[in-house]
Scaffold this motif. Structure first.
Motif, PDB file in Angstrom:
ATOM      1  N   ILE A   1     -22.547  18.276 -38.278  1.00 29.22           N
ATOM      2  CA  ILE A   1     -21.749  19.408 -38.761  1.00 29.22           C
ATOM      3  C   ILE A   1     -20.300  19.249 -38.316  1.00 29.22           C
ATOM      4  CG2 ILE A   1     -21.415  21.905 -38.559  1.00 29.22           C
ATOM      5  CD1 ILE A   1     -24.483  22.139 -38.328  1.00 29.22           C
ATOM      6  N   ALA A   2     -20.091  18.799 -37.071  1.00 30.25           N
ATOM      7  CA  ALA A   2     -18.730  18.586 -36.563  1.00 30.25           C
ATOM      8  C   ALA A   2     -18.006  17.529 -37.393  1.00 30.25           C
ATOM      9  CB  ALA A   2     -18.778  18.165 -35.099  1.00 30.25           C
ATOM     10  N   PHE A   3     -18.699  16.458 -37.738  1.00 27.63           N
ATOM     11  CA  PHE A   3     -18.106  15.397 -38.562  1.00 27.63           C
ATOM     12  C   PHE A   3     -17.699  15.938 -39.929  1.00 27.63           C
ATOM     13  CE2 PHE A   3     -19.023  12.056 -41.780  1.00 27.63           C
ATOM     14  CZ  PHE A   3     -17.916  11.252 -41.531  1.00 27.63           C
ATOM     15  N   ILE A   4     -18.590  16.690 -40.547  1.00 30.81           N
ATOM     16  CA  ILE A   4     -18.289  17.257 -41.872  1.00 30.81           C
ATOM     17  C   ILE A   4     -17.148  18.273 -41.771  1.00 30.81           C
ATOM     18  CG2 ILE A   4     -19.240  18.696 -43.733  1.00 30.81           C
ATOM     19  CD1 ILE A   4     -21.968  17.246 -43.127  1.00 30.81           C
ATOM     20  N   ALA A   5     -17.184  19.121 -40.740  1.00 32.69           N
ATOM     21  CA  ALA A   5     -16.110  20.107 -40.546  1.00 32.69           C
ATOM     22  C   ALA A   5     -14.776  19.414 -40.310  1.00 32.69           C
ATOM     23  CB  ALA A   5     -16.443  21.031 -39.381  1.00 32.69           C
ATOM     24  N   MET A   6     -14.800  18.311 -39.573  1.00 32.61           N
ATOM     25  CA  MET A   6     -13.572  17.569 -39.309  1.00 32.61           C
ATOM     26  C   MET A   6     -13.017  16.966 -40.598  1.00 32.61           C
ATOM     27  SD  MET A   6     -13.099  14.943 -36.138  1.00 32.61           S
ATOM     28  CE  MET A   6     -13.958  16.001 -34.990  1.00 32.61           C
TER      29      MET A   6
ATOM     30  N   ALA B   1      -8.999  12.128 -33.953  1.00 30.24           N
ATOM     31  CA  ALA B   1     -10.321  12.713 -33.721  1.00 30.24           C
ATOM     32  C   ALA B   1     -11.330  12.224 -34.761  1.00 30.24           C
ATOM     33  CB  ALA B   1     -10.241  14.235 -33.739  1.00 30.24           C
ATOM     34  N   LEU B   2     -10.922  12.217 -36.026  1.00 29.52           N
ATOM     35  CA  LEU B   2     -11.830  11.769 -37.083  1.00 29.52           C
ATOM     36  C   LEU B   2     -12.178  10.285 -36.933  1.00 29.52           C
ATOM     37  CD1 LEU B   2     -13.422  12.452 -39.621  1.00 29.52           C
ATOM     38  CD2 LEU B   2     -11.381  11.885 -40.950  1.00 29.52           C
ATOM     39  N   ILE B   3     -11.203   9.460 -36.624  1.00 30.01           N
ATOM     40  CA  ILE B   3     -11.464   8.026 -36.431  1.00 30.01           C
ATOM     41  C   ILE B   3     -12.459   7.824 -35.290  1.00 30.01           C
ATOM     42  CG2 ILE B   3     -10.429   5.857 -35.629  1.00 30.01           C
ATOM     43  CD1 ILE B   3      -7.909   6.685 -37.244  1.00 30.01           C
ATOM     44  N   LEU B   4     -12.292   8.558 -34.205  1.00 27.52           N
ATOM     45  CA  LEU B   4     -13.199   8.409 -33.064  1.00 27.52           C
ATOM     46  C   LEU B   4     -14.624   8.853 -33.404  1.00 27.52           C
ATOM     47  CD1 LEU B   4     -10.830   9.555 -30.185  1.00 27.52           C
ATOM     48  CD2 LEU B   4     -11.649   7.232 -30.655  1.00 27.52           C
ATOM     49  N   VAL B   5     -14.769   9.931 -34.163  1.00 21.18           N
ATOM     50  CA  VAL B   5     -16.108  10.363 -34.564  1.00 21.18           C
ATOM     51  C   VAL B   5     -16.739   9.339 -35.491  1.00 21.18           C
ATOM     52  CG1 VAL B   5     -17.359  12.089 -35.918  1.00 21.18           C
ATOM     53  CG2 VAL B   5     -15.785  12.811 -34.169  1.00 21.18           C
ATOM     54  N   ILE B   6     -15.959   8.780 -36.387  1.00 26.73           N
ATOM     55  CA  ILE B   6     -16.478   7.738 -37.277  1.00 26.73           C
ATOM     56  C   ILE B   6     -16.946   6.538 -36.457  1.00 26.73           C
ATOM     57  CG2 ILE B   6     -15.802   6.048 -39.033  1.00 26.73           C
ATOM     58  CD1 ILE B   6     -14.081   8.297 -40.282  1.00 26.73           C
ATOM     59  N   LEU B   7     -16.160   6.127 -35.472  1.00 29.58           N
ATOM     60  CA  LEU B   7     -16.578   5.019 -34.602  1.00 29.58           C
ATOM     61  C   LEU B   7     -17.878   5.352 -33.887  1.00 29.58           C
ATOM     62  CD1 LEU B   7     -13.180   3.958 -32.966  1.00 29.58           C
ATOM     63  CD2 LEU B   7     -14.499   2.696 -34.671  1.00 29.58           C
ATOM     64  N   TYR B   8     -17.971   6.567 -33.363  1.00 30.17           N
ATOM     65  CA  TYR B   8     -19.162   6.988 -32.625  1.00 30.17           C
ATOM     66  C   TYR B   8     -20.407   7.000 -33.506  1.00 30.17           C
ATOM     67  CZ  TYR B   8     -22.232   9.960 -29.824  1.00 30.17           C
ATOM     68  OH  TYR B   8     -23.298  10.464 -29.115  1.00 30.17           O
ATOM     69  N   LEU B   9     -20.265   7.448 -34.737  1.00 28.80           N
ATOM     70  CA  LEU B   9     -21.430   7.602 -35.613  1.00 28.80           C
ATOM     71  C   LEU B   9     -21.812   6.338 -36.374  1.00 28.80           C
ATOM     72  CD1 LEU B   9     -20.760  11.136 -37.127  1.00 28.80           C
ATOM     73  CD2 LEU B   9     -22.497  10.513 -35.441  1.00 28.80           C
TER      74      LEU B   9
ATOM     75  N   SER C   1     -12.691  12.423 -28.756  1.00 24.43           N
ATOM     76  CA  SER C   1     -12.658  13.035 -30.078  1.00 24.43           C
ATOM     77  C   SER C   1     -12.601  14.553 -29.991  1.00 24.43           C
ATOM     78  CB  SER C   1     -13.880  12.600 -30.890  1.00 24.43           C
ATOM     79  OG  SER C   1     -13.847  13.196 -32.149  1.00 24.43           O
ATOM     80  N   LEU C   2     -13.426  15.139 -29.135  1.00 29.59           N
ATOM     81  CA  LEU C   2     -13.422  16.601 -29.048  1.00 29.59           C
ATOM     82  C   LEU C   2     -12.108  17.115 -28.471  1.00 29.59           C
ATOM     83  CD1 LEU C   2     -14.099  18.280 -26.125  1.00 29.59           C
ATOM     84  CD2 LEU C   2     -16.207  17.026 -26.384  1.00 29.59           C
ATOM     85  N   VAL C   3     -11.537  16.404 -27.518  1.00 25.28           N
ATOM     86  CA  VAL C   3     -10.234  16.812 -26.976  1.00 25.28           C
ATOM     87  C   VAL C   3      -9.160  16.696 -28.050  1.00 25.28           C
ATOM     88  CG1 VAL C   3      -8.423  16.194 -25.322  1.00 25.28           C
ATOM     89  CG2 VAL C   3     -10.803  16.342 -24.567  1.00 25.28           C
TER      90      VAL C   3
ATOM     91  N   VAL D   1      -8.243  25.593 -38.187  1.00 26.68           N
ATOM     92  CA  VAL D   1      -9.431  26.269 -37.651  1.00 26.68           C
ATOM     93  C   VAL D   1     -10.642  25.340 -37.718  1.00 26.68           C
ATOM     94  CG1 VAL D   1     -11.068  28.162 -38.064  1.00 26.68           C
ATOM     95  CG2 VAL D   1      -8.600  28.598 -38.119  1.00 26.68           C
ATOM     96  N   PHE D   2     -10.806  24.646 -38.838  1.00 24.97           N
ATOM     97  CA  PHE D   2     -11.932  23.718 -38.982  1.00 24.97           C
ATOM     98  C   PHE D   2     -11.868  22.608 -37.931  1.00 24.97           C
ATOM     99  CE2 PHE D   2     -13.182  25.803 -42.738  1.00 24.97           C
ATOM    100  CZ  PHE D   2     -14.352  25.226 -43.237  1.00 24.97           C
ATOM    101  N   LEU D   3     -10.680  22.066 -37.691  1.00 26.03           N
ATOM    102  CA  LEU D   3     -10.540  21.005 -36.688  1.00 26.03           C
ATOM    103  C   LEU D   3     -10.882  21.526 -35.295  1.00 26.03           C
ATOM    104  CD1 LEU D   3      -7.329  19.221 -37.968  1.00 26.03           C
ATOM    105  CD2 LEU D   3      -9.608  18.217 -37.782  1.00 26.03           C
TER     106      LEU D   3
END
Length: 155
Positions: free
Chosen positions: A12-17, A75-83, A98-100, A137-139
């Protein structure tokens, strides 16, 4: 950890981002931050980049929004790397960064929005401004949704 095995909150965080960054980029780059009738009843609309403005609040808003955009992309690049990248799967430090970054992006975007919004009546604020608000807000919420992923497992 792959996308299929990621927690629901991380997905959900990835999609929201993704949604938040898309909305913010559209709002950031379009010129309907403010709309009004100018001299002689001519309708005008302005954005952050409509013309060379040397007013301090305008430049402060541009700076805050640019910082927010950069942090949101990071943040988005880091989540993509993580997933999706084997080398980074399961690396909790990537989630922390990413969350920070996502939370900081939301904060910087909000500061820019407050700076801009205090200089115009609410009835003059346009749809670009609204999209930037919603994107911020979404970010911010996407960053908050990543917090449980960072916490260590108790079992």
């Amino acid at each position: 950890m792959s996308f299929q095995s990621a927690t629901t909150l991380t997905k959900i965080a990835f999609i929201a981002m993704c949604i938040g960054l898309l909305l913010f980029i559209i709002g950031f780059s379009t010129d309907f931050w403010v709309k009004a009738y100018g001299h002689r009843g001519i309708y005008v609309h302005l954005g952050l980049w409509g013309f060379a403005a040397y007013m301090s609040f305008w430049q402060a808003t541009q700076a805050m929004e640019c910082i927010g955009l950069i942090l949101g992309v990071i943040a988005l690049i880091l989540v993509i790397l993580y997933l999706f990248v084997d080398q980074f799967r399961g690396n909790k430090n990537i989630v922390l960064y990413s969350l920070v970054s996502a939370i900081a992006a939301g904060i910087f975007i909000t500061i820019g929005i407050i700076i801009w919004g205090t200089h115009y009546p609410s009835y003059q604020l346009g749809w670009s401004f609204a999209l930037a608000c919603v994107g911020g807000v979404f970010l911010f919420l996407a960053g908050l949704l990543l917090i449980p992923e960072k916490k260590p497992q108790l079992i």
